[in-house]
Design an enzyme around this catalytic site. Structure first.
Site, mmCIF file in Angstrom:
data_model
loop_
_atom_site.group_PDB
_atom_site.id
_atom_site.type_symbol
_atom_site.label_atom_id
_atom_site.label_comp_id
_atom_site.label_asym_id
_atom_site.label_seq_id
_atom_site.Cartn_x
_atom_site.Cartn_y
_atom_site.Cartn_z
ATOM 1 N N SER A 1 0.829 -1.207 0.000
ATOM 2 C CA SER A 1 0.000 0.000 0.000
ATOM 3 C C SER A 1 0.863 1.256 0.000
ATOM 4 C CB SER A 1 -0.962 -0.035 1.187
ATOM 5 O OG SER A 1 -1.857 1.042 1.141
ATOM 6 N N ASP B 1 -3.363 6.281 -3.072
ATOM 7 C CA ASP B 1 -2.228 5.655 -2.403
ATOM 8 C C ASP B 1 -1.596 4.640 -3.354
ATOM 9 O OD1 ASP B 1 -4.174 3.704 -2.272
ATOM 10 O OD2 ASP B 1 -3.872 3.220 -0.168
ATOM 11 N N ASP C 1 -1.445 1.354 -3.783
ATOM 12 C CA ASP C 1 -2.190 0.265 -4.419
ATOM 13 C C ASP C 1 -3.567 0.709 -4.912
ATOM 14 O OD1 ASP C 1 -3.133 0.533 -1.792
ATOM 15 O OD2 ASP C 1 -3.624 -1.583 -1.598
ATOM 16 N N ASP D 1 -6.352 1.689 -3.609
ATOM 17 C CA ASP D 1 -7.654 1.373 -3.017
ATOM 18 C C ASP D 1 -8.212 2.545 -2.214
ATOM 19 O OD1 ASP D 1 -5.895 1.185 -0.877
ATOM 20 O OD2 ASP D 1 -6.643 -0.733 -0.153
#
Length: 471
Positions: free
Chosen positions: A101, A254, A256, A258
């Site tokens: 992340s 961010d 990743d 999500d």
């Protein structure tokens, strides 16, 4: 000596230092354990990874372990976390994405889901996977190979970016919006891949959007700034670009992709609670138009009180939950909720398999803004009527004693006290509330509070923090 997997397995996912607490060998063991614990031999398992330097190697290692135990592995290549959830939901298959992340480049990890994008946590299988993997890893350390089943599973590849983009476009129609200039800061993360596909014309027809890209090159060393838009300094480039391009808004994802943060035309951050309220209003209207009588919206307990108030006004039902995506997703499913939001800019959608997706939340903001003539600052002000403290950390050695001091100080006042997640105290007249939550990994108590005015919020904040920090 093999790695102790308890150092990288967390409550909701796996994260560790590459080469130290997470290695290709440990990942191969986790791949085998994933198949064993979830009984996936003979079934499809999805494997993808983000842009981090180690993700491709780890995806291959997980594939080897899973295939050895009989899973039919479908490799997805580079994917955002919500692309993995999309594939897991659409194909009704369990899967994993390699990502850490927003963590720095030296980290990597795994976010796993059961078939249908159902989350895995320490309470729903992650601990069993860790323990089974540790057994395999210890055997590897003794020179033993992971045992193969009689018929190891096949390995195939699939490309799903266009299908992902098409699916999101089917959920939010942006074709009729007014033209908007949108700055998107991908922070060299996976939204550099997904934004051109969903909001641009890479795979689908062009939308009335002028996208100004910042740091779209996929680079897991994060050469420009960390991929954590929760930290104000990581929004500076986006804020400057929004003003320089006279843009209508800015989006920051961010690593990743999500989570999505929003800034208005002035470069000022739009609180995630305001985004939650805005999307909730749109989703309630859609669900009621389709005949759903009292659609349910989920929010965690440190979201602004403006969210449940709006939900009730719009004819929906607000359900409060503790912080954390596994809890939110579980309550989403149990309550058949249409939407859920968190203060951390995680947004969950029933139509997206109860999973979180920053891109779909961004599309709702674009649709709301593009469907009327006012600037985003005016639109967002409707959803931010109260003064919030933001999250404030206090380092204390005895977190339980500090929270007890606070509770004792407020116990005789006209308040409601909840222990759903830490300590929450709400004024009976509704003029303020605060929450104290202990960190699971650090000696911190996290304070969040809100008041009907800034002065009220500041008085409560200062009193609570003084009590917390005594000694």
């Amino acid at each position: 000596m093999s790695i102790d997997l308890s150092s990288s397995f967390k409550a909701y996912d796996v994260r560790g230092l590459v080469g130290e607490t997470i290695t290709a060998e440990s990942v191969r063991a986790v791949g085998a354990a994933f198949v064993d614990v979830l009984d996936l031999a003979g079934r499809e398992v999805l494997v993808g990874g983000d842009m981090r330097p180690s993700s491709a190697e780890f995806a291959e290692a997980f594939t080897a372990g899973a295939a050895a135990r009989g899973a039919h592995v479908t490799q997805l290549g580079r994917v955002s976390t919500d692309m993995l959830y999309f594939a897991s939901g659409q194909r009704d298959a369990a899967g994993v994405v390699f990502t850490a992340s927003h963590n720095p480049a030296e980290y990597n990890g795994m976010k796993m889901s059961k078939a249908g994008a159902v989350p895995l946590s320490a309470e729903t299988g992650l601990t069993e996977i860790r323990d089974a993997a540790q057994t395999y890893l210890d055997a590897l350390d003794d020179g033993e190979a992971i045992p193969e089943v009689d018929r190891p599973g096949p390995v195939e590849q699939a490309e799903l970016l266009a299908d992902y983009a098409r699916y999101l476009r089917s959920l939010v129609d942006l074709s009729g919006a007014r033209e908007l200039t949108v700055v998107v800061d991908a922070a060299n993360g996976m939204s550099g891949l997904t934004t051109p596909a969903v909001l641009g014309d890479e795979h689908l027809e062009a939308l009335p959007l002028r996208i100004v890209p910042l740091f779209f090159e996929l680079d897991g060393t994060f050469p420009n700034h960390p991929a954590n838009p929760l930290e104000p300094e990581n929004l500076r480039d986006l804020q400057t670009a929004v003003r320089a391009h006279d843009a209508d808004l800015g989006l920051a994802f961010d690593g990743d992709a999500d989570r999505c943060f929003v800034v208005d035309e002035r470069g000022e951050p739009v609180p995630p609670s305001a985004v939650t309220a805005l999307v909730a209003r749109r989703e309630i209207a859609r669900a009621r138009a389709e005949g759903e009588e009292s659609p349910t919206i989920i929010h965690n307990l440190i979201t602004s009180r403006a969210v449940p108030e709006l939900v009730e006004r719009e004819g929906g039902r607000a359900v409060e939950t503790r912080v954390g995506h596994s809890y939110i997703k579980a309550v989403m499913a149990a309550e058949q909720a249409i939407f859920g939001g968190e203060h951390s800019a995680h947004y969950y959608f029933r139509e997206f398999f109860n999973a979180d997706t920053g891109m779909l939340a961004a599309m709702h903001v674009l649709a709301a803004l593009g469907g009327q003539s006012r600037p985003l600052s005016e639109l967002a002000a409707e959803y931010s009527p109260y003064a919030a403290s933001g999250e404030i950390n206090s380092q204390v050695q005895d977190k339980q004693a500090a929270a007890a001091r606070v509770e004792a100080a407020f116990a005789d006042r006209d308040v409601e006290i909840s222990r759903l997640d830490g300590l929450t105290v709400r004024a009976a007249d509704g003029t303020w509330w605060f929450n104290l939550r202990p960190s699971n990994t650090e000696p911190f108590l996290r304070f969040n509070g809100e008041g009907h005015t800034a002065r009220v919020m500041e008085q409560v904040r200062d009193e609570v923090l003084e009590l917390v920090r005594q000694g």
